[in-house]
Design a protein around this motif. Structure first.
Motif, PDB file in Angstrom:
ATOM      1  N   SER A   1       4.904  -1.119  -1.208  1.00 20.03           N
ATOM      2  CA  SER A   1       3.553  -0.597  -1.495  1.00 20.03           C
ATOM      3  C   SER A   1       3.606   0.923  -1.604  1.00 20.03           C
ATOM      4  N   PHE A   2       3.298   1.635  -0.539  1.00 23.25           N
ATOM      5  CA  PHE A   2       3.281   3.102  -0.554  1.00 23.25           C
ATOM      6  C   PHE A   2       3.057   3.558   0.872  1.00 23.25           C
ATOM      7  N   THR A   3       3.050   4.879   1.094  1.00 25.81           N
ATOM      8  CA  THR A   3       2.615   5.380   2.393  1.00 25.81           C
ATOM      9  C   THR A   3       1.471   6.363   2.163  1.00 25.81           C
TER      10      THR A   3
ATOM     11  N   ASN B   1      -4.867  -4.466  -9.215  1.00 27.50           N
ATOM     12  CA  ASN B   1      -4.951  -3.166  -8.536  1.00 27.50           C
ATOM     13  C   ASN B   1      -3.595  -2.830  -7.918  1.00 27.50           C
ATOM     14  N   PHE B   2      -3.557  -1.809  -7.065  1.00 27.02           N
ATOM     15  CA  PHE B   2      -2.281  -1.354  -6.487  1.00 27.02           C
ATOM     16  C   PHE B   2      -1.680  -2.387  -5.537  1.00 27.02           C
ATOM     17  N   MET B   3      -2.506  -3.280  -4.987  1.00 25.53           N
ATOM     18  CA  MET B   3      -1.980  -4.343  -4.137  1.00 25.53           C
ATOM     19  C   MET B   3      -1.215  -5.358  -4.994  1.00 25.53           C
ATOM     20  N   ALA B   4      -1.798  -5.691  -6.146  1.00 24.28           N
ATOM     21  CA  ALA B   4      -1.148  -6.641  -7.054  1.00 24.28           C
ATOM     22  C   ALA B   4       0.229  -6.132  -7.475  1.00 24.28           C
TER      23      ALA B   4
ATOM     24  N   ASP C   1     -10.741   4.877  10.717  1.00 23.99           N
ATOM     25  CA  ASP C   1     -10.175   5.259  12.013  1.00 23.99           C
ATOM     26  C   ASP C   1      -9.064   4.305  12.480  1.00 23.99           C
ATOM     27  N   TYR C   2      -7.947   4.334  11.801  1.00 24.45           N
ATOM     28  CA  TYR C   2      -6.744   3.603  12.252  1.00 24.45           C
ATOM     29  C   TYR C   2      -5.539   4.146  11.496  1.00 24.45           C
ATOM     30  N   GLY C   3      -4.368   3.586  11.728  1.00 23.65           N
ATOM     31  CA  GLY C   3      -3.094   4.134  11.237  1.00 23.65           C
ATOM     32  C   GLY C   3      -3.104   4.882   9.910  1.00 23.65           C
TER      33      GLY C   3
ATOM     34  N   PHE D   1       1.388  -8.814   4.424  1.00 22.22           N
ATOM     35  CA  PHE D   1       0.893  -7.872   5.449  1.00 22.22           C
ATOM     36  C   PHE D   1      -0.135  -6.902   4.872  1.00 22.22           C
ATOM     37  N   GLY D   2      -1.375  -7.382   4.875  1.00 23.57           N
ATOM     38  CA  GLY D   2      -2.484  -6.687   4.223  1.00 23.57           C
ATOM     39  C   GLY D   2      -2.971  -5.448   4.939  1.00 23.57           C
ATOM     40  N   LEU D   3      -2.742  -5.359   6.234  1.00 26.47           N
ATOM     41  CA  LEU D   3      -3.212  -4.211   7.019  1.00 26.47           C
ATOM     42  C   LEU D   3      -2.121  -3.789   7.992  1.00 26.47           C
ATOM     43  N   THR D   4      -2.128  -2.520   8.353  1.00 24.24           N
ATOM     44  CA  THR D   4      -1.104  -1.984   9.252  1.00 24.24           C
ATOM     45  C   THR D   4      -0.925  -2.782  10.560  1.00 24.24           C
ATOM     46  N   PRO D   5      -2.010  -3.110  11.277  1.00 23.21           N
ATOM     47  CA  PRO D   5      -1.781  -3.834  12.552  1.00 23.21           C
ATOM     48  C   PRO D   5      -1.072  -5.176  12.356  1.00 23.21           C
TER      49      PRO D   5
ATOM     50  N   ALA E   1       1.706  -4.342   1.204  1.00 24.24           N
ATOM     51  CA  ALA E   1       0.357  -3.755   1.251  1.00 24.24           C
ATOM     52  C   ALA E   1       0.259  -2.624   2.283  1.00 24.24           C
ATOM     53  N   ALA E   2       0.435  -2.950   3.552  1.00 24.62           N
ATOM     54  CA  ALA E   2       0.181  -1.987   4.631  1.00 24.62           C
ATOM     55  C   ALA E   2       0.941  -0.682   4.397  1.00 24.62           C
ATOM     56  N   ALA E   3       0.307   0.467   4.751  1.00 25.41           N
ATOM     57  CA  ALA E   3       0.810   1.743   4.253  1.00 25.41           C
ATOM     58  C   ALA E   3       0.869   2.878   5.278  1.00 25.41           C
ATOM     59  N   THR E   4       0.815   2.560   6.577  1.00 25.81           N
ATOM     60  CA  THR E   4       1.036   3.619   7.560  1.00 25.81           C
ATOM     61  C   THR E   4       2.526   3.967   7.568  1.00 25.81           C
ATOM     62  N   SER E   5       2.833   5.255   7.630  1.00 28.79           N
ATOM     63  CA  SER E   5       4.227   5.673   7.500  1.00 28.79           C
ATOM     64  C   SER E   5       5.164   4.970   8.480  1.00 28.79           C
TER      65      SER E   5
ATOM     66  N   CYS F   1     -11.470  11.669   0.992  1.00 24.97           N
ATOM     67  CA  CYS F   1     -11.737  10.357   1.592  1.00 24.97           C
ATOM     68  C   CYS F   1     -10.562   9.386   1.451  1.00 24.97           C
ATOM     69  N   PHE F   2     -10.224   8.731   2.570  1.00 28.75           N
ATOM     70  CA  PHE F   2      -9.379   7.528   2.520  1.00 28.75           C
ATOM     71  C   PHE F   2     -10.116   6.382   3.193  1.00 28.75           C
ATOM     72  N   LEU F   3     -10.257   5.275   2.492  1.00 26.65           N
ATOM     73  CA  LEU F   3     -10.730   4.020   3.073  1.00 26.65           C
ATOM     74  C   LEU F   3      -9.843   2.929   2.509  1.00 26.65           C
ATOM     75  N   PRO F   4      -9.578   1.862   3.288  1.00 27.20           N
ATOM     76  CA  PRO F   4      -8.697   0.813   2.758  1.00 27.20           C
ATOM     77  C   PRO F   4      -9.332   0.051   1.597  1.00 27.20           C
ATOM     78  N   SER F   5      -8.479  -0.510   0.782  1.00 29.47           N
ATOM     79  CA  SER F   5      -8.883  -1.328  -0.355  1.00 29.47           C
ATOM     80  C   SER F   5      -9.975  -2.306   0.064  1.00 29.47           C
TER      81      SER F   5
ATOM     82  N   GLY G   1      -6.328   6.905  -4.117  1.00 33.17           N
ATOM     83  CA  GLY G   1      -6.755   5.873  -5.063  1.00 33.17           C
ATOM     84  C   GLY G   1      -7.204   4.572  -4.415  1.00 33.17           C
ATOM     85  N   ASP G   2      -7.074   4.469  -3.096  1.00 34.40           N
ATOM     86  CA  ASP G   2      -7.604   3.291  -2.391  1.00 34.40           C
ATOM     87  C   ASP G   2      -9.121   3.205  -2.562  1.00 34.40           C
ATOM     88  N   VAL G   3      -9.760   4.383  -2.681  1.00 32.89           N
ATOM     89  CA  VAL G   3     -11.228   4.436  -2.763  1.00 32.89           C
ATOM     90  C   VAL G   3     -11.707   4.069  -4.174  1.00 32.89           C
TER      91      VAL G   3
HETATM   92  C1  VNL Z   1      -3.811  -0.202   4.515  1.00 27.71           C
HETATM   93  C2  VNL Z   1      -3.563   0.963   3.799  1.00 27.71           C
HETATM   94  C3  VNL Z   1      -4.654  -1.178   3.960  1.00 27.71           C
HETATM   95  C4  VNL Z   1      -4.180   1.174   2.568  1.00 27.71           C
HETATM   96  C5  VNL Z   1      -5.259  -0.943   2.746  1.00 27.71           C
HETATM   97  O1  VNL Z   1      -6.100  -1.837   2.137  1.00 27.71           O
HETATM   98  C6  VNL Z   1      -5.030   0.232   2.042  1.00 27.71           C
HETATM   99  C7  VNL Z   1      -3.195  -0.431   5.835  1.00 27.71           C
HETATM  100  C8  VNL Z   1      -6.372  -3.096   2.717  1.00 27.71           C
HETATM  101  O2  VNL Z   1      -2.094   0.077   6.062  1.00 27.71           O
HETATM  102  O3  VNL Z   1      -3.843  -1.107   6.663  1.00 27.71           O
HETATM  103  O4  VNL Z   1      -5.658   0.430   0.868  1.00 27.71           O
END
Ligand code: VNL
Length: 392
Positions: free
Chosen positions: A145-147, A304-307, A173-175, A104-108, A128-132, A225-229, A255-257
């Motif tokens: 992963s983390f939140t 990286n943190f995903m690994a 602009d998402y979770g 699950f690489g992304l929240t949705p 992977a996905a990290a929305t609380s 700044c937060f942007l996904p990996s 650290g995603d950035v």
């Molecule tokens: C998400 C969160 C995805 C942090 C990420 O990288 C990230 C997510 C793909 O929850 O969608 O670094």
């Protein structure tokens, strides 16, 4: 008891024992299946690549048999599209009869799968996905992963303590971006700081230039700044091209950035960026050194943190299989996942038995050049951080 009766009893007992052994063997010959669903193509393909490599490394180091049971990983590509994730999860549960869903690489993508985990009572390990809110969507979800609130609060503390008074937040602009924005603001304000602008950029095909112009116009002390990996390098490039790195506006981030997957290619613009996260390839522990060395030898790229979340996800699953003596079963596996504590390459981790979310150290790091390569060098830590969105 006459001798004939005694013999019959003994033979019956032997027969039962033999039958039991046969059943046990039949069970053990059915492989335990872990169904990983990951974005192997599309915008988030690096996340799939990192987690796949970590899963392979885990199995190369720990074998493919646990408590006498063969363990099989099935990996499918959802290209980061939620409808595809849901369909693959359904097929994996119904046709492949997987014992655990993972990835699950992304929240949705995680949110789309949660109801399937609940209905089928299949443990779902989010690597992977990290929305609380993800872990609250099914009692069968466990996260390694983390939140975003967990990773964000420590950098808000650091900023306030280090002379930063006015910040503009800049998030996807998402979770997870909305989590980062909200928890940065509340913690920074609590510490006496001020958020003077909140900017969101679209998740898909982002162009950062117009947003960076707004940041420049607002003249904050720092932009958080937060942007996904996978998006960090493009952002950093535009930050440099627009001269923001020389404008006196500091860049701080999760650290995603400053993602280890891309960091080394970012160049001087990334130097000195202070950020907070749970994993750095430069984490100075013996466990991590071994992990990074083996990972780089097998892959020719840096974990990286995903690994590390994929690697620890396998660790949690292997421990759970062992705890059920190879028998598995959704509820038994879940019970065995709750409360696990072990040393990850990132440091000590706990799967909180109440929330099924991860508790871990969050490090404050600065991007530095070490032996000619860029790394997130840890210089401070908040120990055993729970997801702040769940304790408030
Ligand atoms: C998400 C969160 C995805 C942090 C990420 O990288 C990230 C997510 C793909 O929850 O969608 O670094």
């Amino acid at each position: 008891m006459d001798r004939r009766h005694a013999l019959r009893t003994t033979l019956t007992a032997l027969g039962v024992a033999a039958a039991l052994t046969a059943t046990a063997q039949a069970q053990n010959t059915t492989p335990f299946k872990i169904g990983f669903i990951l974005p192997m193509t599309g915008q988030s393909a690096s996340t799939g690549k990192q987690i796949e490599a970590a899963v392979k490394l885990w199995q190369a180091q720990n074998g493919t048999t646990v408590a006498g049971r063969k363990v099989e990983v099935i990996l499918k590509d959802d290209a980061g599209v939620a409808d595809t994730t849901r369909r693959i999860a359904q097929e994996m549960v119904v046709n492949d009869k997987v014992d655990v869903l993972a990835g699950f690489g992304l929240t949705p993508l995680a949110l789309a799968t949660a109801p399937i985990a609940t209905q089928s009572k299949t443990p779902m390990v989010v690597t992977a996905a990290a929305t609380s809110i993800i872990t609250a969507q099914s009692p069968y979800i466990v996260r390694t992963s983390f939140t975003l609130p967990q990773a964000t609060v420590p950098i808000a503390d650091w900023a306030a303590k280090n002379g930063i008074k006015k910040v503009v937040t800049f998030v996807a602009d998402y979770g997870p971006g909305l989590d980062a924005e909200k928890f940065f603001k509340s913690q920074f304000q609590l510490n006496g700081g001020q958020v003077i602008g909140e900017i969101r950029s679209p998740l898909r095909s982002p162009d950062f230039a117009p947003f960076l112009q707004k940041v420049a116009d607002l003249k904050p002390d720092a932009v958080f700044c937060f942007l996904p990996s996978g998006q960090g390098a493009a952002f950093m490039k535009q930050f440099g091209e627009r001269g923001l790195d020389k404008s006196g506006i500091k860049l701080i981030a999760t650290g995603d950035v400053t993602d280890d997957d891309q960091l080394n290619d970012m160049g001087d613009v990334a130097l000195g960026v202070v950020n907070s996260h749970h994993y750095s390839a430069a984490h100075p522990s013996a466990t991590n050194k071994k992990f990074v060395q083996a990972f780089e030898a097998a892959n020719k790229f840096r974990p990286n943190f995903m690994a590390v979340a994929g690697y620890d996800g396998m660790h949690v699953i292997y421990n759970a299989i062992a705890a059920t003596k190879g028998a598995g079963g959704g509820d038994a596996l879940l019970a065995a996942m709750k409360g696990q504590i072990f040393e990850s390459p990132r440091g000590p981790i706990l799967i909180d038995a109440q929330t099924r979310d991860i508790v871990q150290d969050i490090y404050i790091r600065k991007v530095e050049r070490v032996n000619g390569q860029l790394y997130n060098v840890e210089f401070d830590v908040q120990k055993a951080v729970k997801d702040p969105a769940k304790t408030k």
